[in-house]
Structure formats: structure tokens, C-alpha cells
Design a protein around this motif. Structure first.
Motif, short mmCIF file in Angstrom:
data_model
loop_
_atom_site.label_atom_id
_atom_site.label_comp_id
_atom_site.label_asym_id
_atom_site.label_seq_id
_atom_site.Cartn_x
_atom_site.Cartn_y
_atom_site.Cartn_z
N LEU A 155 -6.61 -2.86 -3.04
CA LEU A 155 -7.40 -3.87 -2.33
C LEU A 155 -6.51 -4.82 -1.53
O LEU A 155 -6.77 -5.08 -0.34
N PHE A 156 -5.46 -5.34 -2.16
CA PHE A 156 -4.57 -6.27 -1.46
C PHE A 156 -3.84 -5.56 -0.31
O PHE A 156 -3.65 -6.15 0.76
N SER A 157 -3.42 -4.31 -0.54
CA SER A 157 -2.74 -3.56 0.53
C SER A 157 -3.67 -3.33 1.71
O SER A 157 -3.25 -3.42 2.87
N LEU A 158 -4.94 -3.02 1.41
CA LEU A 158 -5.91 -2.83 2.50
C LEU A 158 -6.13 -4.12 3.27
O LEU A 158 -6.25 -4.11 4.50
N MET A 159 -6.17 -5.25 2.56
CA MET A 159 -6.32 -6.55 3.23
C MET A 159 -5.14 -6.82 4.15
O MET A 159 -5.32 -7.26 5.29
N VAL A 160 -3.93 -6.55 3.67
CA VAL A 160 -2.74 -6.75 4.50
C VAL A 160 -2.80 -5.85 5.73
O VAL A 160 -2.50 -6.28 6.86
N ALA A 161 -3.17 -4.58 5.52
CA ALA A 161 -3.25 -3.64 6.64
C ALA A 161 -4.28 -4.09 7.67
O ALA A 161 -4.04 -4.00 8.88
N LEU A 162 -5.44 -4.59 7.21
CA LEU A 162 -6.47 -5.03 8.14
C LEU A 162 -6.05 -6.27 8.91
O LEU A 162 -6.32 -6.39 10.11
N VAL A 163 -5.39 -7.19 8.22
CA VAL A 163 -4.93 -8.42 8.89
C VAL A 163 -3.94 -8.09 10.00
O VAL A 163 -3.93 -8.72 11.06
N ILE A 164 -3.12 -7.08 9.75
CA ILE A 164 -2.13 -6.69 10.75
C ILE A 164 -2.76 -5.82 11.84
O ILE A 164 -2.57 -6.07 13.04
N ALA A 165 -3.51 -4.80 11.43
CA ALA A 165 -3.91 -3.75 12.36
C ALA A 165 -5.09 -4.13 13.24
O ALA A 165 -5.10 -3.80 14.43
N THR A 166 -6.10 -4.80 12.69
CA THR A 166 -7.33 -5.03 13.45
C THR A 166 -7.11 -5.92 14.67
O THR A 166 -7.43 -5.51 15.80
N THR A 182 4.25 -4.11 1.06
CA THR A 182 4.92 -2.85 1.35
C THR A 182 3.92 -1.77 1.75
O THR A 182 4.07 -1.11 2.78
N LEU A 183 2.90 -1.57 0.93
CA LEU A 183 1.89 -0.55 1.23
C LEU A 183 1.03 -0.93 2.43
O LEU A 183 0.63 -0.06 3.21
N GLY A 184 0.75 -2.23 2.58
CA GLY A 184 -0.08 -2.67 3.70
C GLY A 184 0.57 -2.40 5.04
O GLY A 184 -0.09 -1.94 5.98
N ILE A 185 1.87 -2.65 5.15
CA ILE A 185 2.57 -2.40 6.40
C ILE A 185 2.58 -0.91 6.72
O ILE A 185 2.35 -0.49 7.86
N THR A 186 2.83 -0.10 5.69
CA THR A 186 2.88 1.35 5.91
C THR A 186 1.54 1.90 6.36
O THR A 186 1.47 2.75 7.27
N ASN A 187 0.45 1.43 5.76
CA ASN A 187 -0.87 1.97 6.06
C ASN A 187 -1.57 1.27 7.23
O ASN A 187 -2.66 1.71 7.64
N SER A 188 -0.98 0.21 7.74
CA SER A 188 -1.58 -0.46 8.90
C SER A 188 -1.46 0.38 10.16
O SER A 188 -2.25 0.20 11.10
N ALA A 189 -0.49 1.29 10.18
CA ALA A 189 -0.25 2.08 11.39
C ALA A 189 -1.47 2.91 11.78
O ALA A 189 -1.89 2.92 12.94
N LEU A 190 -2.05 3.61 10.81
CA LEU A 190 -3.19 4.47 11.10
C LEU A 190 -4.41 3.66 11.55
O LEU A 190 -5.08 4.02 12.52
N ILE A 191 -4.67 2.55 10.86
CA ILE A 191 -5.82 1.71 11.24
C ILE A 191 -5.61 1.12 12.64
O ILE A 191 -6.54 1.05 13.45
N LEU A 192 -4.38 0.71 12.93
CA LEU A 192 -4.08 0.13 14.25
C LEU A 192 -4.35 1.15 15.36
O LEU A 192 -4.99 0.83 16.37
N ARG A 193 -3.87 2.36 15.18
CA ARG A 193 -4.03 3.38 16.23
C ARG A 193 -5.51 3.76 16.39
O ARG A 193 -5.97 3.98 17.52
N PHE A 194 -6.26 3.86 15.30
CA PHE A 194 -7.68 4.17 15.40
C PHE A 194 -8.43 3.03 16.08
O PHE A 194 -9.34 3.27 16.90
N THR A 195 -8.09 1.79 15.72
CA THR A 195 -8.75 0.65 16.33
C THR A 195 -8.49 0.61 17.83
O THR A 195 -9.42 0.41 18.64
#
Length: 313
Positions: free
Chosen positions: A103-114, A187-200
Motif C-alpha cells: 500500500l505504501f509503495s503504491l502511494m509513493v508510486a502514484l505521488v511520483i507517477a501521476t 524503494t519499491l515505489g520508485i521502481t514501480n512508478s515507471a510503469l504507471i508514469l508511462r501508462f499515464t
């Protein structure tokens, strides 16, 4: 809408049935006798025979399959050989770090990627757009264990901002346990933000070129309203899809990060179960993770109805 939900529920039942079947077959396809592998080479024939009887491996295969399905449908996934506890109990004891880490990793990824993905699409071809694409590729290319080790070295060891590893002591309160998850979540949020960023970015680029977006601008709407209300809302379905899949991947794929930060989660449990040849735990984890994927897909489909009412038709 009822027929849609009914079809989705029937599909869930079929998928769960297939997962149970595959889990059953995989354990039986393992090289050698599972009982001998579990006990090791020093076990006596009597001990192997006793374990085979305890696991029901001495019965016909169809009887084993029917028993396995019946027990699984009742919530009985077997008993851990190492912990001597029901598999569901073992998994429940290890679920908290993994769920909150996801959950926290997804929040970090969304804050970065969206926001970066939206702005990159709006400013297509600009320096920010090119920098975001490059950063996304870099984040996806660098292994999470390397990012975690770098953060441990500088943010935990040198600066002392976060705990380097562990999940707090035996008497640690909830806040302290969550504090230990900050660094692995980043750590996990930064790694997984890439896919969400590109899709967005890709989804927003498709929508920003539509005729109704140009019409909205021609009517004098502000750019903020055009981008956030018209474009982002209609680009939501692909973004929601990748967010749901990312959450499921975070739950099932946080093994390396949990090992690096020594978190007592499900990933660490599975690695230790493989080393100990605790097949009931491995089999139970496979079933639980597959069930999680099914539930996440169902939740994602239901969110489609909320984001875009046209899906109902």
C-alpha cells in the motif's frame, strides 16, 4: 449490470478452480517423493511412510485431489511442516508487513507517477517530458535491491533518518512498525512508478488529441479544467488497470525488498519455505496470491463503472 457482475463472479470461480488444480499438480510434479524431500536424506523409511500417510500421499491421486479441493473450499490449505500450524495462520501472521508495504509503495508510486505523467503529456516534447521518460526507464532498469542498498547506506546508516532493517522489536507499537516500512516503501515505489508514469502519459496523450478536448478549449474552458476534468477522467481506465496490476505485483513480488530490509513478510516466508521444503506453505501462498489477483481484477472492473459510466452499456 447484474449480468456483468454475474459473468465476473463465474469467471472468478473458474479461475480459482484452475489455480487450485495447478497448485495441486505442481506439488505432485516435483522431482522425487515430496515426503522424502521434506524430511531430507537422513530420514528413515518409517518416517517417510508416516509423513506420506499424514499428508495423504499414500491414497489414490483422484482421492487426494478431491480431498484437497474440499479442504481448500473450507479454508484449509494444509499444515506447515516447519511451524506446525495451519498454513492460513502462518500467512496471516506474515501478511501485515507485506500488505502495508504494498500500500505504501503504491502511494509513493502514484505521488511520483501521476502528476509527472499528466504534465509530461501536456508538455509533450518539452525538456520535462524527455526527462520523465528517461527517469522512468532508469527507475525500471535499476534493480530494487540495489536501490534499497543505496538507501540503506546513505539514508539509514549515514544520516540515520530511517531504520536500516527489521520490523521493530517484539513489543514495537504500530507507529514504530510503520516507520520501518518507510525506506522499503520508497524503494519499491520508485521502481514501480515507471510503469504507471508511462501508462499515464500515453493515455493522456491519446485523450488530449481527441476532438472533444479541442472543443472544450474552444468554448473557453481553463486548461486545468480541460486536463483534469475532461482528459484525465476519460484516460482513467488504462491508468486504473495498471494501478490494480501494480498493487497485485507489489504484494506477490516484494520478495527481494523484504530480504534486503529483513522484513518478516510473505515474501521472506516463501523464500524460507523453499529452503526448508515446506511445500504446504508454498502451495498455500500460491493459492492466496492467485486469489488476490482475482479480487484485484474484480475491484478494477468495478472501478471502471465508477470512472466511466459508458462501461455499463
Amino acid at each position: 449490470m447484474r449480468s456483468y457482475l454475474l459473468r465476473r463472479l463465474v469467471g472468478m470461480i473458474v479461475v480459482i478452480f484452475l489455480v487450485l488444480t495447478i497448485a495441486f499438480v505442481l506439488v505432485r510434479l516435483a522431482p522425487g517423493d515430496p515426503a522424502s524431500l521434506m524430511l531430507g536424506p537422513d530420514a528413515s523409511p518409517d518416517e517417510v511412510a508416516a509423513l506420506r500417510g499424514r499428508l495423504g500421499l499414500d491414497r489414490p491421486i483422484l482421492v487426494q485431489y478431491a480431498t484437497f479441493l474440499g479442504n481448500a473450499l473450507q479454508g484449509d490449505l494444509g499444515r506447515s511442516l516447519f511451524f506446525n500450524q495451519p498454513v492460513l495462520t502462518v500467512l496471516a501472521n506474515r501478511a501485515e508487513p507485506t500488505i502495508f508495504l504494498a500500500l505504501f509503495s503504491l502511494m509513493v508510486a502514484l505521488v511520483i507517477a501521476t502528476p509527472v505523467g499528466i504534465w509530461a503529456a501536456y508538455r509533450r516534447g518539452s525538456f520535462l517530458d524527455q526527462a520523465s521518460i528517461t527517469s522512468a526507464m532508469l527507475a525500471a532498469s535499476v534493480p530494487s535491491f540495489l536501490t534499497g542498498l543505496i538507501f540503506q547506506r546513505y539514508l539509514a546508516t549515514d544520516l540515520g533518518w530511517f531504520p536500516a532493517s527489521g520490523y521493530g522489536g517484539a513489543g514495537a507499537d504500530f507507529a514504530e512498525r510503520m516507520r520501518h516500512l518507510v525506506l522499503p516503501s520508497i524503494t519499491l515505489g520508485i521502481t514501480n512508478s515507471a510503469l504507471i508514469l508511462r501508462f499515464t502519459r500515453a493515455s493522456m496523450l491519446d485523450i488530449l488529441g481527441e476532438d472533444y478536448v479541442r472543443t472544450a478549449r474552444a468554448k473557453g474552458m481553463t486548461e486545468r479544467r480541460v486536463v483534469l476534468r475532461h482528459a484525465l477522467k476519460n484516460a482513467g481506465i488504462p491508468i486504473i488497470t495498471v494501478i490494480g496490476l501494480t498493487f497485485a505485483l507489489l504484494v506477490s513480488g516484494a520478495v527481494v525488498t523484504e530480504r534486503v530490509f529483513n522484513l518478516p513478510g510473505m515474501g521472506n516466508l516463501v523464500v524460507n519455505a523453499v529452503l526448508r521444503r515446506d511445500y504446504p506453505v508454498i502451495q498455500g501462498t500460491l493459492i492466496v496470491v492467485a486469489g488476490l489477483y482475482v479480487l484485484v481484477n474484480l475491484a478494477t472492473d468495478l472501478l471502471y463503472l465508477v470512472v466511466d459510466k459508458r462501461v455499463r452499456y
